[in-house]
Design a protein around this motif. Sequence first.
Motif, PDB file in Angstrom:
ATOM      1  N   VAL A 520     -30.042  55.445 -10.479  1.00  0.00           N
ATOM      2  CA  VAL A 520     -30.750  54.240 -10.910  1.00  0.00           C
ATOM      3  C   VAL A 520     -32.160  54.602 -11.349  1.00  0.00           C
ATOM      4  O   VAL A 520     -32.756  55.562 -10.856  1.00  0.00           O
ATOM      5  CB  VAL A 520     -30.824  53.166  -9.798  1.00  0.00           C
ATOM      6  N   VAL A 521     -32.671  53.833 -12.289  1.00  0.00           N
ATOM      7  CA  VAL A 521     -34.057  53.964 -12.738  1.00  0.00           C
ATOM      8  C   VAL A 521     -34.829  52.799 -12.132  1.00  0.00           C
ATOM      9  O   VAL A 521     -34.492  51.631 -12.362  1.00  0.00           O
ATOM     10  CB  VAL A 521     -34.158  53.949 -14.270  1.00  0.00           C
ATOM     11  N   GLN A 522     -35.848  53.122 -11.333  1.00  0.00           N
ATOM     12  CA  GLN A 522     -36.654  52.088 -10.697  1.00  0.00           C
ATOM     13  C   GLN A 522     -38.067  52.124 -11.265  1.00  0.00           C
ATOM     14  O   GLN A 522     -38.524  53.137 -11.775  1.00  0.00           O
ATOM     15  CB  GLN A 522     -36.667  52.286  -9.185  1.00  0.00           C
ATOM     16  N   GLY A 573     -32.947  48.216  -9.389  1.00  0.00           N
ATOM     17  CA  GLY A 573     -33.321  48.838 -10.649  1.00  0.00           C
ATOM     18  C   GLY A 573     -32.206  48.708 -11.674  1.00  0.00           C
ATOM     19  O   GLY A 573     -31.461  47.722 -11.697  1.00  0.00           O
ATOM     20  N   ARG A 574     -32.053  49.729 -12.496  1.00  0.00           N
ATOM     21  CA  ARG A 574     -31.039  49.725 -13.557  1.00  0.00           C
ATOM     22  C   ARG A 574     -30.263  51.034 -13.499  1.00  0.00           C
ATOM     23  O   ARG A 574     -30.851  52.117 -13.445  1.00  0.00           O
ATOM     24  CB  ARG A 574     -31.732  49.577 -14.919  1.00  0.00           C
ATOM     25  N   PHE A 578     -25.767  52.510 -18.007  1.00  0.00           N
ATOM     26  CA  PHE A 578     -25.008  51.258 -17.951  1.00  0.00           C
ATOM     27  C   PHE A 578     -25.719  50.183 -18.773  1.00  0.00           C
ATOM     28  O   PHE A 578     -26.952  50.160 -18.882  1.00  0.00           O
ATOM     29  CB  PHE A 578     -24.887  50.759 -16.508  1.00  0.00           C
ATOM     30  N   ALA A 579     -24.925  49.273 -19.319  1.00  0.00           N
ATOM     31  CA  ALA A 579     -25.496  48.085 -19.942  1.00  0.00           C
ATOM     32  C   ALA A 579     -26.112  47.214 -18.852  1.00  0.00           C
ATOM     33  O   ALA A 579     -25.675  47.264 -17.695  1.00  0.00           O
ATOM     34  CB  ALA A 579     -24.416  47.308 -20.690  1.00  0.00           C
ATOM     35  N   PRO A 580     -27.134  46.409 -19.189  1.00  0.00           N
ATOM     36  CA  PRO A 580     -27.808  45.601 -18.157  1.00  0.00           C
ATOM     37  C   PRO A 580     -26.858  44.750 -17.325  1.00  0.00           C
ATOM     38  O   PRO A 580     -26.981  44.717 -16.094  1.00  0.00           O
ATOM     39  CB  PRO A 580     -28.772  44.739 -18.970  1.00  0.00           C
ATOM     40  N   HIS A 581     -25.907  44.071 -17.974  1.00  0.00           N
ATOM     41  CA  HIS A 581     -25.028  43.200 -17.196  1.00  0.00           C
ATOM     42  C   HIS A 581     -24.077  44.009 -16.315  1.00  0.00           C
ATOM     43  O   HIS A 581     -23.706  43.575 -15.223  1.00  0.00           O
ATOM     44  CB  HIS A 581     -24.233  42.274 -18.127  1.00  0.00           C
ATOM     45  N   GLU A 582     -23.697  45.210 -16.769  1.00  0.00           N
ATOM     46  CA  GLU A 582     -22.852  46.071 -15.944  1.00  0.00           C
ATOM     47  C   GLU A 582     -23.620  46.557 -14.721  1.00  0.00           C
ATOM     48  O   GLU A 582     -23.112  46.547 -13.596  1.00  0.00           O
ATOM     49  CB  GLU A 582     -22.367  47.268 -16.762  1.00  0.00           C
TER      50      GLU A 582
END
Length: 652
Positions: A520-522, A573-574, A578-582
């Motif tokens: 994840v990217v925080q 985070g993200r 991955f796409a944002p909704h995923e």
Amino acid sequence: MIKKRSRRLGALATALAFSAAIVTACGSGGSSSAAAAPAAGGKIDLSGVTIRLGDQATLSTVHVLEGAGVLNDLPYKITSARFASANDELTAEQAGSLDIAGVGSTGLIYAAKAQSAVKFVAISALSSKGTGAGILVPKNSTLTSVRDLRGKRVAAPSGTLPQAFLLYELKQNGMTTKDIKIATLTYADSLTALAGGSVDAIAESQPYTQTGINKYGFKELVTAEQAGFPFIGGLAVPDSALRNPARSAAIGDLLVRWQKANTFYQQHPDRYAAVWAKDTGSPAAQAPPAPGDYLRIDSKITSALNQQLSLLVWGGVVPDKPRPDLGRYLDGRYNDRLFPTSTATPSAVGPADRRSPMTVLTAPTDVDAALDVVALTGTIGAEIHGVDISAPLSTEVVGAIRAALLRYGVVFFVDQDIDVDGQLAFARQFGEVTPRASSAEPPLDQDHPSVLEFDSRREGGKVGMLHFDQTFTERPSAASVFRPVILPAGGGGDTHFAHGQVAYERLSAPIRELADRLVVVQTTASPELRRLFQKYGPGEWEGQTLVGNETVEQPVVRIHPETGRRGLFGLHGRIKGFAPHESDALLSFLYAHTIRPEHVVRYRWTPGSVGFWDNRAVLHGAVLDYGDETRVAHRVALRGDRPYGPALPKTD
């Protein structure tokens, strides 16, 4: 003894161990029976030396060493032979047909009891996951816990890790060996006995554990990994090999190469998992953590071994008189080669520095003194009674508290008469307190820059969502010591703690394998943090200035640097790639799974209570149920390391 609501801590000496898999490599022929003649310049010629290694496991160490590229230009030959047990290896060493054997501490203790002419020359850290040790029962068994074994017939191989684990579980559950009927059988005979119904349960380790599951359909009643069972092992060498200058020199060279391989695989855990999967035929996702670095053999290692000896004496499998002197069986002649003076020296116990945070401090020990541990749930949290943390603690008590922290994730002390300076002094016994020159969450005062004050009357003083601390920085804290100062007059203000490791282990295998691959990217750019930076100025953590635009990558699954246990960690985070909704959907699922009630303890603070949690394994968050009433608390953080995991290799 430790019971679900009241039991005494019986944690074993330390989460150190050496991989029992010592297989290896190229060459043929017998060992050098006489000292090799020095080559030109006085250097010993090793070209005629063959080192004979023993092996008990499926994993081929030659493949491990070759995979790390450390066997190039090997100046001697290596052969290997497989043995059924450590006792068989030690017998072969006594007979002069084996030079090195990977032996668990139980084997060493039995060797000392028999006054065998062997020495431990290396100790290395390994997760209990790698042993596969556990207690197995038939698939249709109605036994669901160790306590159900009362009056049952249980088989275990004598002088082995599974036997030690069985004793450990009995002691942890308030039982003794008189509560069960122990049958001493070999690994293989234990499997046959359980399949035939002549015993009710067996204690096993790999590869027999997996054989029992795959071939006979047995199920695990409890595993060493689940129990947080720490064990000790090492590399045993016969005195005859140590007396031979050529063989001794070759063994020292091999240890240095092995150390390099350990370092390589810690930085590239995926490479280790690939080798493990190829040799064992199991999915790479099930691979244990790579072996840790060797530890300096010294009096602290002797103390740790003596703690496990105490367990075997308690279990009646080793007589108390005469008690073996284990120090005589430790040989530190290779310490200087493994730990050059120009580099940091790992040790079971040692001072913290910037390179070596909490992970090299006092190792967990077994203390039978008055250290009462009350388990608060079946998975997380315990209260420790009978300890005054305002006073300096002995090494043994610090080790026992540390063992409880690693086992339960969070521990609490009640009725403590302690101020902020006492809180700092207590924390410093477990690691280096992280200085906080400034922060978006202001320190207590100018005299206490390392103490963070949470005041519900100030913006940012209430955090309800469960979280790990400082995950938006490169080095989140290792642990925190938390002390309420003012509690809401009308009640409330409890704290929830959730165990990320237990949550990870209770995911289905396909989800675990997916989580293992994620990063994840925080960022500090959230509206809440930006508001705090604007109000209080730039923050600072571990020398890094934080202004609200920083990003950092964290593994979704973190490997604990002390136990090797995996746990969910990067939950906000993200997800990278991955796409944002995923990303939102998957992280929401993992977070919701982590904070399920069976993974959580809710702690009600009282005047004089102090909490101590492992930020590498446990999330926390306040219960915001006290309205506008005042809640003030002081927290001290211990220096941590860079998180790493299956998807994010270790970098330092």
